[in-house]
Design a protein around this motif. Structure first.
Motif, short mmCIF file in Angstrom:
data_model
loop_
_atom_site.label_atom_id
_atom_site.label_comp_id
_atom_site.label_asym_id
_atom_site.label_seq_id
_atom_site.Cartn_x
_atom_site.Cartn_y
_atom_site.Cartn_z
N GLY A 38 -103.73 -15.72 61.15
CA GLY A 38 -104.14 -14.94 62.31
C GLY A 38 -105.62 -15.10 62.63
O GLY A 38 -106.08 -16.20 62.91
N PRO A 57 -99.04 -14.43 62.90
CA PRO A 57 -100.35 -13.87 62.54
C PRO A 57 -100.43 -13.36 61.10
O PRO A 57 -101.49 -13.43 60.48
CB PRO A 57 -100.52 -12.72 63.54
N GLU A 79 -100.35 -10.28 70.98
CA GLU A 79 -101.16 -10.28 69.77
C GLU A 79 -101.90 -11.58 69.50
O GLU A 79 -103.04 -11.57 69.02
CB GLU A 79 -100.29 -9.90 68.56
N THR A 80 -101.31 -12.73 69.80
CA THR A 80 -102.01 -13.98 69.51
C THR A 80 -103.11 -14.26 70.53
O THR A 80 -104.14 -14.84 70.19
CB THR A 80 -101.02 -15.17 69.45
N ARG A 94 -95.67 -19.91 67.83
CA ARG A 94 -95.32 -19.36 66.52
C ARG A 94 -94.02 -19.98 66.04
O ARG A 94 -93.11 -20.19 66.87
CB ARG A 94 -95.17 -17.84 66.60
N ILE A 144 -105.99 -12.23 69.33
CA ILE A 144 -106.68 -12.87 68.21
C ILE A 144 -107.62 -13.96 68.72
O ILE A 144 -108.78 -14.05 68.30
CB ILE A 144 -105.66 -13.44 67.21
N THR A 161 -103.18 -11.68 59.05
CA THR A 161 -103.63 -10.60 59.94
C THR A 161 -102.46 -9.74 60.39
O THR A 161 -101.40 -10.25 60.75
CB THR A 161 -104.31 -11.19 61.19
#
Length: 547
Positions: free
Chosen positions: A334, A330, A309-310, A326, A313, A340
């Motif tokens: 995010g 997010p 996911e990152t 992290r 982004i 996000t």
């Protein structure tokens, strides 16, 4: 990641998107020109290093892509099926070698022989009709879809009825709707299995005027084509889920990051969005509810790591898709540094059924910790390949032998859950049920629940080299353990296969431990699992390669 670049990229919002523009600049020749990249750097005030660095990462924007006209699928399912050499040889009769590139899994695992030409995907017998490709109409649904519990696969209710449920939902408070998601106890279907309600509530509690909902439609796991099915056959279920997420969390933008390998899905989802606009269900004050929402499709450009996911982004922001550390998560910081939500296609598509039937009804399906249903993809080695929706907790043997009809040819193992999923020997089928806990307790990973069969005639060491090669090629390169470790694994397995070299077992175990414990994300950290499974269950076959 650079927070400053995130801010600069976000200055123009989503309507004029840097990554989108880089993709458009690459469309004509396969890679953006130097002039185009410099112009975009000036326009977005990010510097040439950003645009050049981004374009050089992705399969379909990097300079090596220039002049490519056709792409051969090199996903695990097609590799194990042994169809791709013939596909490549046939294409060489019509294209020069430097005009042929590769794509990782086109979602045609049910019939293989997959390739991409002129913006469309082909598979099965299509390669035999290559002369007629310009007029050939491909069947997007040439696979069967069956369900023991039709939840995601239930027939489309029709636009009016479907969005009647949205209109009713917008009369309720965000807290009431969130509570329904909590009651359902649905966990993310992208692999990690994180509770969706916790993620949504975290974003909801953030104080910010700008928030985003991202649909992670970068389904890159070879063997998986369930997201493709939902995007092409149930797009309104996905869009509905994103709109509910937006209403609950206070987000006004929904971004669908759809992989370039699914061009038909991009077209179909855009038509569904247009239908929403035509019926005045997008924009400001939707149905007089005070809820504002818009959609934006971002076409990915070929990078498996964007399933994280990152990295996804970063990609949307026009940066190299490197994994972020992290916290912050997010939901706190995010896209463009704003709160996000990132959920995958199947997770979002389940929201419609949850609100239609109620969270309690959904929670009654499945096991104590794995609620609801799951889509399972079976590849071409099955007598009945296709997508099956089953209740969580269904015996794996039922799926393999009853629904899938068993194997066409002898199979020794299955990799379930993508390249980072476990390698499950046939002897373990009876011990497993389809849920997160059963797989974890037995040393495997459910993940996306895609099934790639490894036939008896396919050497396990060759498969391990294939996995290491895939992991090395697709690494974002941010952390040393993954960037270097996956390449060392590929080199060791390749050398053992092609010379008298014997792999030092202790050194190999040290490599796997370093990957697992030192990698920044699940890409490098996950590849040791299938390798360890192979060493455990196929040691006799692998012994000749180790000292």
């Amino acid at each position: 990641m650079s927070k400053n670049i995130s801010e600069l990229s976000g200055r123009k919002g989503l309507t004029n998107n840097l990554f989108d523009e880089i993709g458009k600049a690459a469309a004509a020749t396969g890679t953006p020109s130097t002039k185009d990249l410099e112009k975009l750097a000036q326009e977005f005030l990010v510097g040439n290093a950003v645009t050049f660095g981004t374009a050089s990462f992705y399969d379909f924007t990097k300079p090596e892509n220039k002049g490519k006209k056709v792409y051969v699928c090199n996903g695990s399912a097609c590799v194990c099926a042994g169809t791709q050499n013939k596909v490549n040889d046939t294409l060489l009769q019509h294209f020069s070698a430097d005009e042929i590139g590769h794509m990782t899994c086109l979602g045609r695992c049910y019939e293989n022989s997959a390739f991409h030409y002129n913006g469309k995907n082909y598979s099965g017998n299509d390669i035999q009709q290559i002369e007629q490709l310009t007029t050939l109409k491909t069947d997007l649904t040439n696979y069967q879809v069956k369900a023991t519990q039709p939840f995601l696969t239930q027939p489309f209710d029709g636009f009016e009825h479907h969005y009647g449920l949205l209109k009713e939902a917008l009369k309720k408070s965000p807290n009431d709707l969130l509570n329904e998601i909590k009651v359902a106890e649905i966990r993310g279907r992208g692999g990690a299995g994180f509770p969706m309600a916790i993620k949504w509530e975290s974003c909801k509690n953030e104080q910010n005027d700008t928030k985003f909902i991202i649909c992670n439609a970068d389904e890159g796991d070879p063997g998986a084509y369930s997201d493709r099915y939902l995007l092409e056959q149930r797009p309104h279920s996905v869009l509905f889920g994103m709109m509910i997420a937006g209403y609950i969390t206070g987000a006004s933008w929904g971004v669908l990051y759809i992989r370039a390998e699914y061009p038909e899905a991009v077209e179909i989802v855009q038509r569904a969005i247009n239908e929403l606009k035509e019926n005045h269900l997008l924009g400001k004050n939707i149905n007089h509810s005070g809820f504002d929402f818009e959609f934006k499709i971002i076409k990915a450009q070929g990078a498996y790591i964007c399933g994280e996911e990152t990295a996804l982004i970063n990609s949307i922001e026009g940066q190299r898709p490197e994994v972020r550390t992290r916290p912050p998560f997010p939901t706190q910081q995010g896209l463009f540094n704003k709160p996000t939500i990132v959920n995958n296609v199947e997770t979002l598509a389940a929201v419609y059924g949850i609100l239609k039937h109620g969270g309690t009804a959904y929670a009654k399906l499945g096991t104590a910790k794995s609620k609801g249903t799951k889509l399972v993809c079976l590849d071409s080695f099955f007598n009945n390949p296709g997508i099956y929706e089953v209740e969580m907790g269904t015996p794996l043997s039922t799926i393999i032998y009853e629904m899938g009809g068993g194997f066409k040819t002898p199979v020794k193992a299955m990799q379930i859950g993508g390249p980072l999923g476990g390698i499950v020997p046939i002897s373990k089928i009876e011990a497993l049920t389809l849920d997160f806990e059963s797989f974890a307790q037995n040393g495997f990973l459910l993940g996306h629940a895609s099934v790639v069969c490894i036939p008896e005639k396919y050497p396990m060491m060759n498969y391990l080299e294939h996995l290491f090669d895939f992991a090395s090629y697709e690494s974002c390169g941010k952390c040393f353990p993954c960037r270097l470790g996956t390449k060392r694994g590929q080199e060791m397995t390749h050398k053992a296969l092609n010379s008298n070299y014997k792999i030092d077992r202790k050194l190999f175990q040290d490599l796997l431990t370093t990957l697992q414990k030192g990698s920044l994300c699940a890409h490098g950290g996950g590849i040791p699992l299938p390798v360890q499974n192979a060493l455990t269950y196929f040691d006799d076959e692998l012994k000749p390669y180790f000292s």
